[in-house]
Motif scaffolding. Structure first.
Motif, PDB file in Angstrom:
ATOM      1  N   TYR A  90     -18.651 -23.140  13.762  1.00  0.00           N
ATOM      2  CA  TYR A  90     -19.568 -23.343  12.639  1.00  0.00           C
ATOM      3  C   TYR A  90     -18.925 -22.903  11.320  1.00  0.00           C
ATOM      4  O   TYR A  90     -19.051 -23.585  10.296  1.00  0.00           O
ATOM      5  CB  TYR A  90     -20.871 -22.587  12.846  1.00  0.00           C
ATOM      6  CG  TYR A  90     -21.721 -23.108  13.973  1.00  0.00           C
ATOM      7  CD1 TYR A  90     -21.729 -24.458  14.314  1.00  0.00           C
ATOM      8  CD2 TYR A  90     -22.523 -22.253  14.717  1.00  0.00           C
ATOM      9  CE1 TYR A  90     -22.504 -24.934  15.348  1.00  0.00           C
ATOM     10  CE2 TYR A  90     -23.308 -22.726  15.757  1.00  0.00           C
ATOM     11  CZ  TYR A  90     -23.299 -24.065  16.065  1.00  0.00           C
ATOM     12  OH  TYR A  90     -24.068 -24.534  17.089  1.00  0.00           O
ATOM     13  N   VAL A  91     -18.236 -21.781  11.346  1.00  0.00           N
ATOM     14  CA  VAL A  91     -17.558 -21.300  10.137  1.00  0.00           C
ATOM     15  C   VAL A  91     -16.461 -22.280   9.730  1.00  0.00           C
ATOM     16  O   VAL A  91     -16.326 -22.627   8.554  1.00  0.00           O
ATOM     17  CB  VAL A  91     -16.976 -19.889  10.370  1.00  0.00           C
ATOM     18  CG1 VAL A  91     -16.082 -19.467   9.225  1.00  0.00           C
ATOM     19  CG2 VAL A  91     -18.096 -18.878  10.570  1.00  0.00           C
ATOM     20  N   LEU A  92     -15.687 -22.741  10.705  1.00  0.00           N
ATOM     21  CA  LEU A  92     -14.621 -23.687  10.410  1.00  0.00           C
ATOM     22  C   LEU A  92     -15.174 -24.995   9.844  1.00  0.00           C
ATOM     23  O   LEU A  92     -14.649 -25.533   8.862  1.00  0.00           O
ATOM     24  CB  LEU A  92     -13.797 -23.971  11.670  1.00  0.00           C
ATOM     25  CG  LEU A  92     -12.647 -24.950  11.517  1.00  0.00           C
ATOM     26  CD1 LEU A  92     -11.595 -24.389  10.566  1.00  0.00           C
ATOM     27  CD2 LEU A  92     -12.030 -25.242  12.866  1.00  0.00           C
ATOM     28  N   MET A  93     -16.230 -25.510  10.427  1.00  0.00           N
ATOM     29  CA  MET A  93     -16.798 -26.763   9.946  1.00  0.00           C
ATOM     30  C   MET A  93     -17.361 -26.616   8.533  1.00  0.00           C
ATOM     31  O   MET A  93     -17.205 -27.529   7.713  1.00  0.00           O
ATOM     32  CB  MET A  93     -17.873 -27.276  10.904  1.00  0.00           C
ATOM     33  CG  MET A  93     -17.311 -27.809  12.204  1.00  0.00           C
ATOM     34  SD  MET A  93     -15.934 -28.961  12.012  1.00  0.00           S
ATOM     35  CE  MET A  93     -16.678 -30.278  11.102  1.00  0.00           C
ATOM     36  N   ALA A  94     -18.005 -25.496   8.243  1.00  0.00           N
ATOM     37  CA  ALA A  94     -18.508 -25.278   6.889  1.00  0.00           C
ATOM     38  C   ALA A  94     -17.349 -25.260   5.884  1.00  0.00           C
ATOM     39  O   ALA A  94     -17.419 -25.886   4.815  1.00  0.00           O
ATOM     40  CB  ALA A  94     -19.299 -23.975   6.816  1.00  0.00           C
ATOM     41  N   GLY A  95     -16.275 -24.569   6.226  1.00  0.00           N
ATOM     42  CA  GLY A  95     -15.116 -24.517   5.337  1.00  0.00           C
ATOM     43  C   GLY A  95     -14.456 -25.864   5.161  1.00  0.00           C
ATOM     44  O   GLY A  95     -14.082 -26.254   4.053  1.00  0.00           O
ATOM     45  N   ILE A  96     -14.327 -26.613   6.235  1.00  0.00           N
ATOM     46  CA  ILE A  96     -13.660 -27.904   6.152  1.00  0.00           C
ATOM     47  C   ILE A  96     -14.526 -28.930   5.423  1.00  0.00           C
ATOM     48  O   ILE A  96     -14.006 -29.819   4.738  1.00  0.00           O
ATOM     49  CB  ILE A  96     -13.245 -28.387   7.559  1.00  0.00           C
ATOM     50  CG1 ILE A  96     -12.226 -27.414   8.162  1.00  0.00           C
ATOM     51  CG2 ILE A  96     -12.690 -29.787   7.531  1.00  0.00           C
ATOM     52  CD1 ILE A  96     -10.982 -27.199   7.333  1.00  0.00           C
ATOM     53  N   ILE A  97     -15.833 -28.823   5.530  1.00  0.00           N
ATOM     54  CA  ILE A  97     -16.704 -29.713   4.755  1.00  0.00           C
ATOM     55  C   ILE A  97     -16.518 -29.458   3.266  1.00  0.00           C
ATOM     56  O   ILE A  97     -16.413 -30.402   2.472  1.00  0.00           O
ATOM     57  CB  ILE A  97     -18.174 -29.550   5.188  1.00  0.00           C
ATOM     58  CG1 ILE A  97     -18.375 -30.210   6.550  1.00  0.00           C
ATOM     59  CG2 ILE A  97     -19.125 -30.137   4.149  1.00  0.00           C
ATOM     60  CD1 ILE A  97     -19.725 -29.952   7.175  1.00  0.00           C
ATOM     61  N   VAL A 118     -15.858 -31.742  -0.924  1.00  0.00           N
ATOM     62  CA  VAL A 118     -16.146 -31.302  -2.287  1.00  0.00           C
ATOM     63  C   VAL A 118     -14.873 -31.140  -3.113  1.00  0.00           C
ATOM     64  O   VAL A 118     -14.775 -31.660  -4.223  1.00  0.00           O
ATOM     65  CB  VAL A 118     -16.946 -29.970  -2.263  1.00  0.00           C
ATOM     66  CG1 VAL A 118     -17.176 -29.447  -3.664  1.00  0.00           C
ATOM     67  CG2 VAL A 118     -18.264 -30.143  -1.532  1.00  0.00           C
ATOM     68  N   MET A 119     -13.899 -30.445  -2.546  1.00  0.00           N
ATOM     69  CA  MET A 119     -12.712 -30.106  -3.323  1.00  0.00           C
ATOM     70  C   MET A 119     -11.861 -31.290  -3.765  1.00  0.00           C
ATOM     71  O   MET A 119     -11.256 -31.212  -4.842  1.00  0.00           O
ATOM     72  CB  MET A 119     -11.873 -29.080  -2.568  1.00  0.00           C
ATOM     73  CG  MET A 119     -12.531 -27.714  -2.531  1.00  0.00           C
ATOM     74  SD  MET A 119     -11.505 -26.464  -1.786  1.00  0.00           S
ATOM     75  CE  MET A 119     -10.311 -26.211  -3.087  1.00  0.00           C
ATOM     76  N   PRO A 120     -11.762 -32.386  -3.023  1.00  0.00           N
ATOM     77  CA  PRO A 120     -10.946 -33.496  -3.536  1.00  0.00           C
ATOM     78  C   PRO A 120     -11.449 -34.060  -4.860  1.00  0.00           C
ATOM     79  O   PRO A 120     -10.686 -34.665  -5.609  1.00  0.00           O
ATOM     80  CB  PRO A 120     -11.033 -34.550  -2.431  1.00  0.00           C
ATOM     81  CG  PRO A 120     -11.289 -33.786  -1.204  1.00  0.00           C
ATOM     82  CD  PRO A 120     -12.158 -32.635  -1.637  1.00  0.00           C
ATOM     83  N   PHE A 121     -12.723 -33.852  -5.166  1.00  0.00           N
ATOM     84  CA  PHE A 121     -13.281 -34.357  -6.418  1.00  0.00           C
ATOM     85  C   PHE A 121     -13.171 -33.360  -7.563  1.00  0.00           C
ATOM     86  O   PHE A 121     -13.395 -33.722  -8.713  1.00  0.00           O
ATOM     87  CB  PHE A 121     -14.751 -34.735  -6.212  1.00  0.00           C
ATOM     88  CG  PHE A 121     -14.929 -35.801  -5.167  1.00  0.00           C
ATOM     89  CD1 PHE A 121     -14.502 -37.099  -5.391  1.00  0.00           C
ATOM     90  CD2 PHE A 121     -15.501 -35.495  -3.946  1.00  0.00           C
ATOM     91  CE1 PHE A 121     -14.646 -38.083  -4.430  1.00  0.00           C
ATOM     92  CE2 PHE A 121     -15.657 -36.471  -2.978  1.00  0.00           C
ATOM     93  CZ  PHE A 121     -15.229 -37.761  -3.212  1.00  0.00           C
ATOM     94  N   HIS A 156      -4.619 -24.030   0.347  1.00  0.00           N
ATOM     95  CA  HIS A 156      -5.009 -22.629   0.484  1.00  0.00           C
ATOM     96  C   HIS A 156      -6.464 -22.482   0.926  1.00  0.00           C
ATOM     97  O   HIS A 156      -6.791 -21.587   1.711  1.00  0.00           O
ATOM     98  CB  HIS A 156      -4.763 -21.874  -0.822  1.00  0.00           C
ATOM     99  CG  HIS A 156      -3.317 -21.670  -1.091  1.00  0.00           C
ATOM    100  ND1 HIS A 156      -2.782 -21.707  -2.356  1.00  0.00           N
ATOM    101  CD2 HIS A 156      -2.267 -21.426  -0.261  1.00  0.00           C
ATOM    102  CE1 HIS A 156      -1.484 -21.494  -2.300  1.00  0.00           C
ATOM    103  NE2 HIS A 156      -1.146 -21.331  -1.032  1.00  0.00           N
ATOM    104  N   ALA A 157      -7.341 -23.346   0.439  1.00  0.00           N
ATOM    105  CA  ALA A 157      -8.736 -23.292   0.873  1.00  0.00           C
ATOM    106  C   ALA A 157      -8.871 -23.651   2.352  1.00  0.00           C
ATOM    107  O   ALA A 157      -9.664 -23.039   3.086  1.00  0.00           O
ATOM    108  CB  ALA A 157      -9.587 -24.222   0.018  1.00  0.00           C
TER     109      ALA A 157
END
Length: 143
Positions: free
Chosen positions: A92-99, A104-107, A116-117
């Motif tokens: 769950y932690v990994l999926m939240a971070g990868i989402i 979000v971050m590519p935009f 790094h994220a």
């Protein structure tokens, strides 16, 4: 102390130390890191991740050596349930971070900030997994 708990302690400590050193170096020396070319940046990352690999390998080798001295290493249902529960929460932690990283971050940002994220999301998931394995062995498994 059981071998899985011992490995979790070593892994948790290694993750905290290695990633704290890596992210501290990258943030304190942001201008110098930004001036590095791609090979140097990958080399810096490889040193951090390679040291984690060496620590995991040495822990596994010494754990097996210690087990050959006569301590039995049977994996029972309790070990599987502790690892399973820890893996669920780490997922769950990994999926939240990868989402966040992938959706979000590519935009908003790019380049090594995304790298790094992503590394931070993976490290957080591994910290949760190792911490919950330790918690499972120390506090017991509650259904």
């Amino acid at each position: 102390m059981l071998s899985k708990e011992r490995f979790a302690w070593v892994w948790l400590t290694a993750l905290v130390v290695v990633f704290a050193l890596y992210f501290t170096y990258v943030s304190v020396n942001a201008d110098a890191v930004a001036a590095m070319h791609m090979g140097q940046r990958i080399g810096l990352l490889a040193i951090a991740l390679g040291s984690l690999g060496v620590i995991a390998l040495l822990t596994a080798v010494f754990g097996r050596h210690r087990e050959e001295d006569g301590t039995p290493t049977l994996i029972d249902e309790r070990d599987r349930r502790i690892d399973s529960r820890a893996s669920v929460y780490a997922y769950y932690v990994l999926m939240a971070g990868i989402i966040v990283v992938g959706c979000v971050m590519p935009f908003t940002t790019g380049g090594w900030t995304i790298v790094h994220a992503t590394l931070l999301a993976i490290a957080a998931a591994e910290l949760v997994h190792a911490g919950l394995v330790i918690h499972g062995y120390r506090r017991g498994l509650r259904v």
